[in-house]
Write a protein that holds these residues in place. Structure first.
Motif, mmCIF file in Angstrom:
data_model
loop_
_atom_site.group_PDB
_atom_site.id
_atom_site.type_symbol
_atom_site.label_atom_id
_atom_site.label_comp_id
_atom_site.label_asym_id
_atom_site.label_seq_id
_atom_site.Cartn_x
_atom_site.Cartn_y
_atom_site.Cartn_z
ATOM 1 N N PHE A 11 0.930 -1.391 -0.062
ATOM 2 C CA PHE A 11 0.147 0.168 -0.102
ATOM 3 C C PHE A 11 0.652 1.692 0.061
ATOM 4 O O PHE A 11 2.052 0.894 1.031
ATOM 5 N N ASN A 12 0.165 2.352 -0.802
ATOM 6 C CA ASN A 12 1.361 3.464 -0.654
ATOM 7 C C ASN A 12 0.437 4.010 0.171
ATOM 8 O O ASN A 12 -0.812 4.523 0.315
ATOM 9 N N PHE A 13 1.160 5.573 1.552
ATOM 10 C CA PHE A 13 -0.524 6.203 1.992
ATOM 11 C C PHE A 13 0.622 7.397 2.243
ATOM 12 O O PHE A 13 2.228 7.544 1.774
ATOM 13 N N SER A 14 -0.117 8.456 1.188
ATOM 14 C CA SER A 14 0.024 9.615 1.014
ATOM 15 C C SER A 14 -1.169 10.976 0.682
ATOM 16 O O SER A 14 -2.130 10.433 1.044
ATOM 17 N N THR A 15 -0.405 11.957 0.849
ATOM 18 C CA THR A 15 -1.521 12.605 0.563
ATOM 19 C C THR A 15 -1.939 13.262 -0.961
ATOM 20 O O THR A 15 -2.971 13.964 -0.897
ATOM 21 N N GLU A 16 -1.580 12.475 -1.426
ATOM 22 C CA GLU A 16 -1.856 12.615 -3.202
ATOM 23 C C GLU A 16 -1.948 13.701 -3.920
ATOM 24 O O GLU A 16 -2.077 14.167 -4.587
ATOM 25 N N ARG A 17 -0.945 14.228 -2.895
ATOM 26 C CA ARG A 17 -0.523 15.773 -3.751
ATOM 27 C C ARG A 17 1.196 16.109 -4.230
ATOM 28 O O ARG A 17 2.123 15.868 -3.379
ATOM 29 N N TYR A 52 4.017 11.788 -7.563
ATOM 30 C CA TYR A 52 3.519 11.483 -5.789
ATOM 31 C C TYR A 52 2.883 10.423 -5.596
ATOM 32 O O TYR A 52 2.839 9.799 -6.985
ATOM 33 N N LEU A 53 2.564 9.695 -4.558
ATOM 34 C CA LEU A 53 1.922 8.157 -4.896
ATOM 35 C C LEU A 53 0.197 8.620 -4.291
ATOM 36 O O LEU A 53 -0.349 9.317 -4.416
ATOM 37 N N SER A 54 0.369 7.233 -5.161
ATOM 38 C CA SER A 54 -1.381 7.402 -5.064
ATOM 39 C C SER A 54 -2.268 6.542 -3.980
ATOM 40 O O SER A 54 -1.292 5.464 -3.678
ATOM 41 N N ALA A 55 -2.629 6.461 -3.301
ATOM 42 C CA ALA A 55 -3.233 5.881 -1.970
ATOM 43 C C ALA A 55 -4.685 5.531 -2.019
ATOM 44 O O ALA A 55 -5.295 5.244 -1.387
ATOM 45 N N GLN A 56 -4.865 5.605 -2.711
ATOM 46 C CA GLN A 56 -6.253 4.882 -3.737
ATOM 47 C C GLN A 56 -6.502 3.803 -3.338
ATOM 48 O O GLN A 56 -7.698 2.873 -3.275
ATOM 49 N N LYS A 57 -5.530 2.879 -3.637
ATOM 50 C CA LYS A 57 -6.040 0.725 -2.558
ATOM 51 C C LYS A 57 -5.616 1.016 -1.510
ATOM 52 O O LYS A 57 -6.582 0.191 -0.782
ATOM 53 N N ALA A 58 -5.042 2.667 -0.413
ATOM 54 C CA ALA A 58 -5.124 1.796 1.036
ATOM 55 C C ALA A 58 -6.907 2.493 0.958
ATOM 56 O O ALA A 58 -7.312 2.010 2.313
ATOM 57 N N ARG A 59 -7.496 3.383 0.093
ATOM 58 C CA ARG A 59 -8.270 4.290 0.835
ATOM 59 C C ARG A 59 -9.605 2.668 0.228
ATOM 60 O O ARG A 59 -10.440 3.078 0.975
ATOM 61 N N ASP A 60 -9.687 2.037 -0.759
ATOM 62 C CA ASP A 60 -10.782 1.200 -0.630
ATOM 63 C C ASP A 60 -10.833 0.215 -0.297
ATOM 64 O O ASP A 60 -12.078 -0.179 0.465
ATOM 65 N N LEU A 61 -9.348 -0.493 0.189
ATOM 66 C CA LEU A 61 -9.092 -1.636 0.844
ATOM 67 C C LEU A 61 -9.126 -1.055 2.190
ATOM 68 O O LEU A 61 -9.669 -2.697 2.966
ATOM 69 N N LEU A 62 -8.616 -0.729 2.949
ATOM 70 C CA LEU A 62 -8.209 -0.198 4.345
ATOM 71 C C LEU A 62 -9.199 0.602 5.080
ATOM 72 O O LEU A 62 -9.285 1.212 6.263
ATOM 73 N N TRP A 64 -8.370 4.013 4.400
ATOM 74 C CA TRP A 64 -7.864 5.100 5.503
ATOM 75 C C TRP A 64 -7.883 6.227 4.598
ATOM 76 O O TRP A 64 -8.482 6.373 2.989
ATOM 77 N N ARG A 65 -7.609 6.796 5.400
ATOM 78 C CA ARG A 65 -7.721 8.413 4.780
ATOM 79 C C ARG A 65 -6.593 9.496 5.722
ATOM 80 O O ARG A 65 -6.047 9.336 6.818
ATOM 81 N N PRO A 66 -5.321 10.013 4.732
ATOM 82 C CA PRO A 66 -4.652 11.444 5.401
ATOM 83 C C PRO A 66 -5.155 12.109 6.837
ATOM 84 O O PRO A 66 -6.162 11.898 6.419
ATOM 85 N N CYS A 67 -4.661 12.310 7.531
ATOM 86 C CA CYS A 67 -5.011 12.552 8.807
ATOM 87 C C CYS A 67 -4.372 14.274 8.424
ATOM 88 O O CYS A 67 -5.031 15.417 9.557
ATOM 89 N N ILE A 68 -3.711 14.501 7.913
ATOM 90 C CA ILE A 68 -2.596 15.779 7.761
ATOM 91 C C ILE A 68 -2.184 15.723 5.663
ATOM 92 O O ILE A 68 -2.025 14.326 5.424
ATOM 93 N N ARG A 69 -2.990 16.894 6.237
ATOM 94 C CA ARG A 69 -2.276 17.461 4.295
ATOM 95 C C ARG A 69 -1.907 18.492 4.243
ATOM 96 O O ARG A 69 -0.745 19.420 4.324
#
Length: 69
Positions: A11-17, A52-62, A64-69
């Motif tokens: 999984f990638n974990f990022s703010t996606e920006r 930048y990294l896409s966190a789409q998979k983490a959002r979909d399967l886990l 998950w959402r970033p808490c810091i942007r």
């Protein structure tokens, strides 16, 4: 992981920006409460300017959402 279906998944974990390396370093130093000042030489060539990294998979399967942007 509790869910066997996603064991071993990456999984990638990022703010996606897009962020520069300098921005990331500043955020890390701030979080550490450090007064270090990075020395930027600007000597590299052929760097990927915007990535930048896409966190789409983490959002979909886990869910998950970033808490810091």
């Amino acid at each position: 992981m509790e869910h066997k279906a996603i064991r071993g998944e990456a999984f990638n974990f990022s703010t996606e920006r897009p962020m520069t390396v300098a921005e990331i370093v500043r955020k890390i130093l701030e979080a550490m409460g450090s007064d270090l000042e990075p020395k930027i030489l600007n000597k590299t060539t052929n760097e990927i300017k915007d990535q930048y990294l896409s966190a789409q998979k983490a959002r979909d399967l886990l869910n998950w959402r970033p808490c810091i942007r």
